[in-house]
Design a protein around this motif. Structure first.
Motif: not given
Ligand code: PGA
Length: 253
Positions: A10-12, A175-177, A236-238, A215-217, A169-171, A97-99
């Motif tokens: 969920w991040k912040m 991420i979020g792009t 999964i982020g967003g 990454g943008s999944c 593995y998160e290129p 270790g999240h980027s």
């Molecule tokens: P994203 O983030 O799905 O919003 O690209 C993934 C993550 O940073 O774990």
């Protein structure tokens, strides 16, 4: 056989009250459908939410995770949260270790190694993230970068402990792009990660390790990514901030 996992970072995002609503919605949905065989679901809300969220989710179905933890167990470390504190409120895993932690908060492989060991010593699971920057991929250094992150960050633990590690593995460029790695790019890197796990430990350990893609999944691209033989689900982020989207991704695993 290794487990497939869909994990929400969920991040912040969300306030504690909104977060509890989201967690409840996810828990209700997964309680209705049930978990698929040999799969798991994980959510990682912010620290402030964890205690309340642990009370509203079905913890038999959802693994509660934190997004970070301190390098020490207790003491004069203003602003830090230790793994012992997390454990007491029902947290079972910690993303490390999240980027965003590596780049904004300058967490290096040595720091992450220390955290990973503390997490494991306390009986929790690290979700250990790795991934290259776009410049590094363009310079054809992506395998070296990811290899070094894993070798310095986590490969010195025992095979027994490694059985409790989830790799993500998160290129960084994805991420979020909105730019998602192609299925081929994901599979190629996941196969590489599994190969170096086998070299460092053995084939059996490598076969049993869950390696997530992040990454943008989203629901529309998850099935194509997860169909690859070395992609065992996603971080999964967003798209983890909407119960329906998150469930849609889980359906693809
Ligand atoms: P994203 O983030 O799905 O919003 O690209 C993934 C993550 O940073 O774990």
């Amino acid at each position: 056989m290794r487990k497939t996992i869909v994990a929400g970072n969920w991040k912040m995002n969300t306030t504690p009250s909104k977060g509890v609503e989201l967690a409840k919605a996810i828990s209700e949905k997964i309680s209705k459908s049930g978990l698929k065989e040999n799969s798991g679901m994980l959510i990682a809300p912010p620290f402030t939410h964890l205690s309340e969220v642990s009370k509203v989710i079905d913890t038999n179905l959802i693994c509660l995770a934190a997004q970070n933890c301190a390098t020490e167990l207790s003491g004069a470390y203003t602003g830090e949260v230790s793994v012992e504190m997390l454990k007491e409120i029902g947290v079972k895993a910690v993303i490390l270790g999240h980027s965003e932690r590596r780049s904004y908060y300058k967490e290096d492989n040595a720091t992450l190694n220390k955290k990973a060991k503390l997490v494991l010593e306390n009986g929790l699971k690290p979700v250990f993230c790795c991934g290259e920057l776009l410049e590094e991929r363009n310079a054809n250094k992506h395998f070296d970068v990811v290899g070094t992150q894993l070798k310095e960050g986590i490969f010195d633990i025992s095979a027994e402990d490694f059985a409790n590690v989830i790799i993500a593995y998160e290129p960084v460029w994805a991420i979020g792009t909105g730019v998602v790695a192609t299925a081929e790019q994901a599979q190629e890197m996941h196969a590489y990660i599994r190969k170096i796990i086998a070299e460092n430990y053995n084939e059996e350990v490598a076969e049993n390790t869950t390696i997530l893609y992040g990454g943008s999944c989203k629901p529309s691209n998850a099935a194509e990514l997860f169909a690859n033989k070395d992609v065992d689900g996603g971080l999964i982020g967003g798209a983890s901030l909407k119960a329906d989207d998150f469930m849609g991704i889980y359906e693809a695993v």
